[in-house]
Design a protein around this motif. Structure first.
Motif, PDB file in Angstrom:
ATOM      1  N   VAL A 155       0.809  -1.455  -0.037  1.00 51.21           N
ATOM      2  CA  VAL A 155       0.006   0.073  -0.084  1.00 51.21           C
ATOM      3  C   VAL A 155       0.890   1.353  -0.027  1.00 51.21           C
ATOM      4  O   VAL A 155       0.439   2.263  -0.591  1.00 51.21           O
ATOM      5  CB  VAL A 155      -1.011   0.018   1.262  1.00 51.21           C
ATOM      6  N   ALA A 156       2.131   1.160   0.719  1.00 51.64           N
ATOM      7  CA  ALA A 156       2.729   2.311   0.575  1.00 51.64           C
ATOM      8  C   ALA A 156       3.630   2.604  -0.701  1.00 51.64           C
ATOM      9  O   ALA A 156       3.957   3.964  -0.668  1.00 51.64           O
ATOM     10  CB  ALA A 156       4.092   2.117   1.632  1.00 51.64           C
ATOM     11  N   ARG A 157       3.306   1.861  -1.733  1.00 50.16           N
ATOM     12  CA  ARG A 157       3.787   2.331  -2.921  1.00 50.16           C
ATOM     13  C   ARG A 157       2.914   3.096  -3.694  1.00 50.16           C
ATOM     14  O   ARG A 157       3.241   3.844  -4.712  1.00 50.16           O
ATOM     15  CB  ARG A 157       3.944   0.985  -3.841  1.00 50.16           C
ATOM     16  N   ALA A 161      -3.905   9.844  -3.754  1.00 51.27           N
ATOM     17  CA  ALA A 161      -4.996   9.614  -4.520  1.00 51.27           C
ATOM     18  C   ALA A 161      -5.377   8.112  -4.599  1.00 51.27           C
ATOM     19  O   ALA A 161      -6.538   7.695  -4.691  1.00 51.27           O
ATOM     20  CB  ALA A 161      -5.000  10.394  -5.796  1.00 51.27           C
ATOM     21  N   GLU A 162      -4.333   7.368  -5.257  1.00 54.02           N
ATOM     22  CA  GLU A 162      -4.684   5.901  -5.274  1.00 54.02           C
ATOM     23  C   GLU A 162      -4.951   5.297  -4.035  1.00 54.02           C
ATOM     24  O   GLU A 162      -5.770   4.093  -3.986  1.00 54.02           O
ATOM     25  CB  GLU A 162      -3.258   5.231  -5.845  1.00 54.02           C
ATOM     26  N   ARG A 163      -4.700   5.780  -2.739  1.00 54.41           N
ATOM     27  CA  ARG A 163      -4.825   4.880  -1.521  1.00 54.41           C
ATOM     28  C   ARG A 163      -6.324   5.155  -1.138  1.00 54.41           C
ATOM     29  O   ARG A 163      -6.733   4.475  -0.519  1.00 54.41           O
ATOM     30  CB  ARG A 163      -3.823   5.611  -0.256  1.00 54.41           C
ATOM     31  N   GLU A 164      -6.846   6.496  -1.481  1.00 50.56           N
ATOM     32  CA  GLU A 164      -8.164   6.786  -1.338  1.00 50.56           C
ATOM     33  C   GLU A 164      -9.084   5.799  -2.233  1.00 50.56           C
ATOM     34  O   GLU A 164     -10.104   5.522  -1.717  1.00 50.56           O
ATOM     35  CB  GLU A 164      -8.211   8.236  -1.713  1.00 50.56           C
ATOM     36  N   VAL A 165      -8.683   5.638  -3.368  1.00 50.17           N
ATOM     37  CA  VAL A 165      -9.345   4.739  -4.331  1.00 50.17           C
ATOM     38  C   VAL A 165      -9.414   3.440  -3.716  1.00 50.17           C
ATOM     39  O   VAL A 165     -10.312   2.663  -3.678  1.00 50.17           O
ATOM     40  CB  VAL A 165      -8.729   4.947  -5.726  1.00 50.17           C
ATOM     41  N   LEU A 166      -8.134   3.111  -3.370  1.00 53.69           N
ATOM     42  CA  LEU A 166      -8.139   1.637  -2.896  1.00 53.69           C
ATOM     43  C   LEU A 166      -8.901   1.488  -1.560  1.00 53.69           C
ATOM     44  O   LEU A 166      -9.437   0.381  -1.405  1.00 53.69           O
ATOM     45  CB  LEU A 166      -6.641   1.308  -2.146  1.00 53.69           C
ATOM     46  N   ALA A 209      -8.855  -5.439  -2.977  1.00 51.48           N
ATOM     47  CA  ALA A 209      -9.544  -5.041  -1.581  1.00 51.48           C
ATOM     48  C   ALA A 209      -9.180  -6.052  -0.573  1.00 51.48           C
ATOM     49  O   ALA A 209      -8.982  -5.236   0.655  1.00 51.48           O
ATOM     50  CB  ALA A 209     -11.069  -5.592  -1.936  1.00 51.48           C
ATOM     51  N   ILE A 210      -8.614  -7.193  -0.710  1.00 49.51           N
ATOM     52  CA  ILE A 210      -7.957  -8.001   0.405  1.00 49.51           C
ATOM     53  C   ILE A 210      -6.820  -7.147   0.978  1.00 49.51           C
ATOM     54  O   ILE A 210      -6.713  -7.187   2.140  1.00 49.51           O
ATOM     55  CB  ILE A 210      -7.670  -9.340  -0.129  1.00 49.51           C
ATOM     56  N   VAL A 211      -5.972  -6.692   0.283  1.00 47.83           N
ATOM     57  CA  VAL A 211      -4.715  -5.950   0.493  1.00 47.83           C
ATOM     58  C   VAL A 211      -5.212  -4.951   1.502  1.00 47.83           C
ATOM     59  O   VAL A 211      -4.566  -4.607   2.452  1.00 47.83           O
ATOM     60  CB  VAL A 211      -3.748  -5.559  -0.506  1.00 47.83           C
ATOM     61  N   ALA A 212      -6.071  -4.138   0.943  1.00 49.52           N
ATOM     62  CA  ALA A 212      -6.513  -2.833   1.743  1.00 49.52           C
ATOM     63  C   ALA A 212      -6.764  -3.238   3.273  1.00 49.52           C
ATOM     64  O   ALA A 212      -6.559  -2.564   4.164  1.00 49.52           O
ATOM     65  CB  ALA A 212      -7.779  -2.173   1.177  1.00 49.52           C
TER      66      ALA A 212
END
Length: 222
Positions: A155-157, A161-166, A209-212
């Motif tokens: 997730v740190a990669r 904006a991408e984290r918000e989508v994730l 979603a699992i990673v999130a």
């Protein structure tokens, strides 16, 4: 049959179950059931031999279950989207199938409209999971001591904006719903998701979603 039609395989050891699913799926003008199988190995063989857009797999089949088949299909026929046919009592098995690359699952008592919608979503690369099912399934079966240790670094990669989508993917939202929530275009949401999958080395949005969830992005880790 038009090349634009969604080609579907139904794998279930119960002939009546296959007949019922076929009747529903074939009623849609843009979908055609082109093959049936009564075991996991037979389903894999079909997917390798011909183009199958969506494989609907029963989880438990005497001749070879859908879990092993989902993994083999993901490896040997990666263009085929796998959706598991299941009951609520089999959610733990569905979790395993998702880790193997399955797009999602539909309940065996799903109504005709929802089943057809699930096939179309899977063919389009969308997860076949509602928000409540996503949350319940992942939190119940995928969190805890067995969480993947590399979830947080993956997730740190991502950009903010991408984290918000994730995060919204983890909540079970579709691309259109994400776009509406973040006040962005659907194309932008899709572009973000594509980059997320690439950066985190995920096969589909369900794995993302699992990673999130495993990274605690949606709240404190369980």
């Amino acid at each position: 049959m038009s090349e634009q039609e969604i080609r579907v395989l139904i794998a279930d050891d119960e002939r009546l179950m296959r007949a019922g699913v076929r009747m529903i799926v074939d009623s849609a003008e843009d979908i055609s059931v082109v093959a049936e199988a009564d075991s996991g190995p037979a389903a894999v063989e079909v997917c390798v031999r011909q183009r199958i857009d969506v494989a609907l797999l029963d989880i438990r089949m005497p001749g070879g279950d859908g879990l092993a088949a989902a993994e083999e299909i993901a490896r040997l026929a990666p263009d085929t989207r796998v959706v598991m046919l299941t009951t609520f009592g089999e959610q733990r098995y569905v979790a395993q199938a998702m880790r193997a690359g399955a797009t999602g699952f539909v309940l065996k008592d799903t109504g005709p409209t929802e089943l057809i919608r699930a096939v179309r979503l899977a063919a389009a690369g969308e997860s076949v999971l509602g928000p409540r099912i996503t949350r319940d399934l992942i939190e119940t079966h995928l969190l805890g001591p067995n969480r993947a240790p590399d979830a947080a670094p993956r997730v740190a990669r991502l950009t903010d904006a991408e984290r918000e989508v994730l995060k919204l993917v983890g909540e079970g939202l579709s691309n259109a719903e994400i776009a509406q929530r973040l006040h962005i275009g659907v194309g932008t949401a899709k572009a973000h998701l594509s980059r997320i999958l690439t950066k985190m080395d995920c096969a589909n949005r369900v794995q993302a979603a699992i990673v999130a969830h495993e990274a605690g992005l949606l709240g404190p880790a369980q």
